[in-house]
Design an enzyme around this catalytic site. Sequence first.
Site, PDB file in Angstrom:
ATOM      1  N   GLU A 148      37.745 -17.688  16.960  1.00 33.24           N
ATOM      2  CA  GLU A 148      39.092 -17.124  17.151  1.00 33.24           C
ATOM      3  C   GLU A 148      39.515 -17.537  18.552  1.00 33.24           C
ATOM      4  O   GLU A 148      39.008 -16.997  19.544  1.00 33.24           O
ATOM      5  CB  GLU A 148      39.061 -15.596  17.037  1.00 33.24           C
ATOM      6  CG  GLU A 148      38.733 -15.076  15.656  1.00 33.24           C
ATOM      7  CD  GLU A 148      39.763 -15.431  14.592  1.00 33.24           C
ATOM      8  OE1 GLU A 148      40.870 -15.889  14.948  1.00 33.24           O
ATOM      9  OE2 GLU A 148      39.449 -15.268  13.407  1.00 33.24           O
ATOM     10  N   CYS A 154      45.151 -12.419  22.114  1.00 32.70           N
ATOM     11  CA  CYS A 154      45.262 -13.767  21.539  1.00 32.70           C
ATOM     12  C   CYS A 154      46.523 -13.892  20.694  1.00 32.70           C
ATOM     13  O   CYS A 154      47.228 -14.888  20.779  1.00 32.70           O
ATOM     14  CB  CYS A 154      44.014 -14.149  20.778  1.00 32.70           C
ATOM     15  SG  CYS A 154      43.506 -12.975  19.533  1.00 32.70           S
TER      16      CYS A 154
HETATM   17  P1  NDP Z   1      35.746 -18.472  27.795  1.00 29.85           P
HETATM   18  O1  NDP Z   1      36.502 -18.727  26.572  1.00 29.85           O
HETATM   19  O2  NDP Z   1      35.257 -19.645  28.556  1.00 29.85           O
HETATM   20  O3  NDP Z   1      34.514 -17.568  27.388  1.00 29.85           O
HETATM   21  C1  NDP Z   1      33.550 -17.165  28.292  1.00 29.85           C
HETATM   22  C2  NDP Z   1      32.383 -16.648  27.494  1.00 29.85           C
HETATM   23  O4  NDP Z   1      31.850 -17.715  26.705  1.00 29.85           O
HETATM   24  C3  NDP Z   1      31.254 -16.165  28.368  1.00 29.85           C
HETATM   25  O5  NDP Z   1      30.610 -15.089  27.740  1.00 29.85           O
HETATM   26  C4  NDP Z   1      30.348 -17.375  28.443  1.00 29.85           C
HETATM   27  O6  NDP Z   1      29.000 -17.025  28.627  1.00 29.85           O
HETATM   28  C5  NDP Z   1      30.526 -18.016  27.080  1.00 29.85           C
HETATM   29  N1  NDP Z   1      30.389 -19.466  27.130  1.00 29.85           N
HETATM   30  C6  NDP Z   1      30.898 -20.315  28.037  1.00 29.85           C
HETATM   31  N2  NDP Z   1      30.580 -21.579  27.728  1.00 29.85           N
HETATM   32  C7  NDP Z   1      29.864 -21.525  26.584  1.00 29.85           C
HETATM   33  C8  NDP Z   1      29.271 -22.508  25.762  1.00 29.85           C
HETATM   34  N3  NDP Z   1      29.363 -23.802  26.053  1.00 29.85           N
HETATM   35  N4  NDP Z   1      28.619 -22.090  24.660  1.00 29.85           N
HETATM   36  C9  NDP Z   1      28.537 -20.787  24.350  1.00 29.85           C
HETATM   37  N5  NDP Z   1      29.084 -19.800  25.101  1.00 29.85           N
HETATM   38  C10 NDP Z   1      29.741 -20.183  26.208  1.00 29.85           C
HETATM   39  O7  NDP Z   1      36.600 -17.429  28.615  1.00 29.85           O
HETATM   40  P2  NDP Z   1      37.029 -17.190  30.074  1.00 29.85           P
HETATM   41  O8  NDP Z   1      36.711 -15.778  30.360  1.00 29.85           O
HETATM   42  O9  NDP Z   1      36.510 -18.235  31.026  1.00 29.85           O
HETATM   43  O10 NDP Z   1      38.614 -17.356  29.911  1.00 29.85           O
HETATM   44  C11 NDP Z   1      39.202 -18.645  29.860  1.00 29.85           C
HETATM   45  C12 NDP Z   1      40.526 -18.572  29.135  1.00 29.85           C
HETATM   46  O11 NDP Z   1      40.290 -18.206  27.777  1.00 29.85           O
HETATM   47  C13 NDP Z   1      41.482 -17.506  29.626  1.00 29.85           C
HETATM   48  O12 NDP Z   1      42.250 -18.010  30.686  1.00 29.85           O
HETATM   49  C14 NDP Z   1      42.316 -17.203  28.417  1.00 29.85           C
HETATM   50  O13 NDP Z   1      43.428 -18.063  28.368  1.00 29.85           O
HETATM   51  C15 NDP Z   1      41.404 -17.510  27.244  1.00 29.85           C
HETATM   52  N6  NDP Z   1      40.894 -16.318  26.563  1.00 29.85           N
HETATM   53  C16 NDP Z   1      41.233 -16.140  25.270  1.00 29.85           C
HETATM   54  C17 NDP Z   1      40.817 -15.014  24.589  1.00 29.85           C
HETATM   55  C18 NDP Z   1      41.174 -14.782  23.161  1.00 29.85           C
HETATM   56  O14 NDP Z   1      41.166 -13.639  22.708  1.00 29.85           O
HETATM   57  N7  NDP Z   1      41.471 -15.811  22.387  1.00 29.85           N
HETATM   58  C19 NDP Z   1      40.014 -13.976  25.250  1.00 29.85           C
HETATM   59  C20 NDP Z   1      39.676 -14.282  26.611  1.00 29.85           C
HETATM   60  C21 NDP Z   1      40.106 -15.426  27.236  1.00 29.85           C
HETATM   61  P3  NDP Z   1      28.205 -17.598  29.895  1.00 29.85           P
HETATM   62  O15 NDP Z   1      28.884 -17.041  31.089  1.00 29.85           O
HETATM   63  O16 NDP Z   1      26.818 -17.121  29.718  1.00 29.85           O
HETATM   64  O17 NDP Z   1      28.343 -19.097  29.804  1.00 29.85           O
END
Ligand code: NDP
Length: 468
Positions: free
Chosen positions: A241, A275
Site C-alpha cells: 500500500e 495515503c
Molecule cells: P518508508 O516508506 O521508507 O518506510 C520506512 C520503513 O520501511 C521503516 O520501518 C524501514 O525500516 C523500512 N524499510 C526501509 N527500507 C526498507 C527495505 N529496503 N526493505 C524493507 N523495509 C525497509 O517511509 P519513511 O518514513 O522514510 O517516509 C518516506 C515517505 O513515505 C514519506 O515522505 C511519505 O511521503 C511516504 N509515506 C507514505 C505512507 C503511506 O501510508 N502510504 C506512510 C508513511 C510515509 P528500517 O528503518 O529498519 O530500514
Amino acid sequence: MNTDLIIHGQAIQGEAPVFSVINPANEAVLAKVAGASMAQVNQAIDSAAEAFKLWKNTTDDSVNELFLKIAADIRAAKDEIAKLITLEQGKTLPMAQFEVEAGAGWIEYLTSLEIPVETIADPSGKTIKVYNRPLGVVASVTPWNWPFMIAVWHIFPALKTKNCVVNKPSEYTPLSTIKLVEIINRHVPQGVCNIVLGKGNIGQALTEHPAVNKVAFTGSTRTGQSILSHSVTSLKSVVLELGGNDAGIVLEDADIDAAAEKIFGSAFLNAGQTCAALKRLYVHESIYDVLTAKLAAIADAQVVGDGMDAQVSFGPVQNKMQYEKVKALIADAAAQGGQIMTASKRLPESGYYIAPTIIANVQEGIAVVDEEQFGPVLPVLKFSTVDEVLQRSNATEFGLGGSVWSKNLERAEQIAGRMETGTVWINSHSDLSPAAAFGGWKMSGLGYSFGLDGLLLFTHKQAVHITP
Ligand code: NDP
C-alpha cells in the site's frame, strides 16, 4: 511505557543501538528504544515459523473468539493507547481515540468473514475442492501516520487466515504498536505475533528473510519497490500500500457548503498524512473562487498545537523530515506564483507545526501538485470541462484514490469509471470500509487490503481433486 521487543510471547530488551522516539509536538525525547539485533530478528522469524505448525490448525471459531477478546481489551485500554498515539504521532487525542476505536471495530468485522472453500463438480465426475490455505510467516512493516490502525490492518487478516506474524513498526512511532502486540499476546499462543524494533536495517533483514512467506508493507513507493525486488529470490507474496496523489473533482452542481467541510476533512485528515487523503483539488471554474475561499476560512479556523491540548483541533506533522519536505513544497509553490489563501498563524516555537495551507492559482508542473505532499497543504486547480479534468487528473504515476463531487449521482458515477484509481468516492473522500477491497493502481501499490479479496491475499489456493 513498554519499549521491548516481543518475541515468542516474551518482552525482550533489544541488543542493537538505542534510538529515540520524539514527540512531534515539542521535539522532546519521549522514549529510548533499543533496536533488535540481527540475531533477534532471526529469533522472531524462527518463533513465528515454529508457532505456525500449531496455529495453522486453529479452528475459525477459536480465532474469532480470540479476536473478540482482543478487541475488548483494546477498548478497555483505549485511553492509554490513544495517549501513546498522540504523544508519538502528533494527532489530536479525539483523532487518536477514533484510531483505536476503528482498529477494534476492524478486528470485530473480520470475525464476520468466512474463509471460503469452493466446490467444483468437474464434468469428468470428480469433485474438486479449492481451499484457501495459510502461507506461513508474514512480515509486516508499518508506517508512522496511522501506526495503530495500519498495524491492525496488517496483523489481523494475517492471523485470521492462520498465519503467524513478525511486525516492524516505524522507528518514529513504535509505542502504540508495542502495546497492540502486547495485548494480542495475552490471547494467542507464543510466537504467533511478534514485534521487532529498529532503524536503518531491520525492515530489509526481516522482509528478505527466506523463511518469510509474505510481506505486507505500507509506506513510500521507493521502499515498496525495494521490497518487491528482494522478494524475487524466495518468490514471496507481497502486498504493497504505497503513496497516492488523489484528485478530487468538484463539478459545477456540487453542494458547495457540504463539499467544503468534507474536502477539508479529507485533505487535512491527520494533518494530510494519510495515503488516501485528497491531495489535488480540481474545481469547476464557475465555483472556484467561492469554494477556495470557504476552504481557506475552514483552515484559518483551526487551532494548531499540541494534540494533547483539548482546545487544539490540528496537530503537528509527525517528523522533521516530513516537516521540512512540506515547508519546501509550500515555499516552492509560492515562489512559482501560487496564491496562499490562508492567513499566516503564530505557531509554537518547538514542534513540527505547519498550519493548514490552501494554495490557489496553481497548475500541474509544480511539485506540490505533481508529487505526494503527505502534509497539511492543498493545491486547488481550476478546470472547464470534464474531459479536460479527467485527462489532467489521470496524468500521474499514482492511482490510489479519487473523488467526484456532484448532486448528479449518475453523472458522477460515469466520471468515476473514467478515473484511473483503485477507489473512487462520490461526495466524500478517504473514508475506508473493512468490507471493500482497497488497493492502488499504477505506482500506488500491489494487491489489495480489506474485504474478502484482501483477506484471501494472505492465503494460497490448494485444489484437492477427489475421484470417487
Ligand atoms: P518508508 O516508506 O521508507 O518506510 C520506512 C520503513 O520501511 C521503516 O520501518 C524501514 O525500516 C523500512 N524499510 C526501509 N527500507 C526498507 C527495505 N529496503 N526493505 C524493507 N523495509 C525497509 O517511509 P519513511 O518514513 O522514510 O517516509 C518516506 C515517505 O513515505 C514519506 O515522505 C511519505 O511521503 C511516504 N509515506 C507514505 C505512507 C503511506 O501510508 N502510504 C506512510 C508513511 C510515509 P528500517 O528503518 O529498519 O530500514
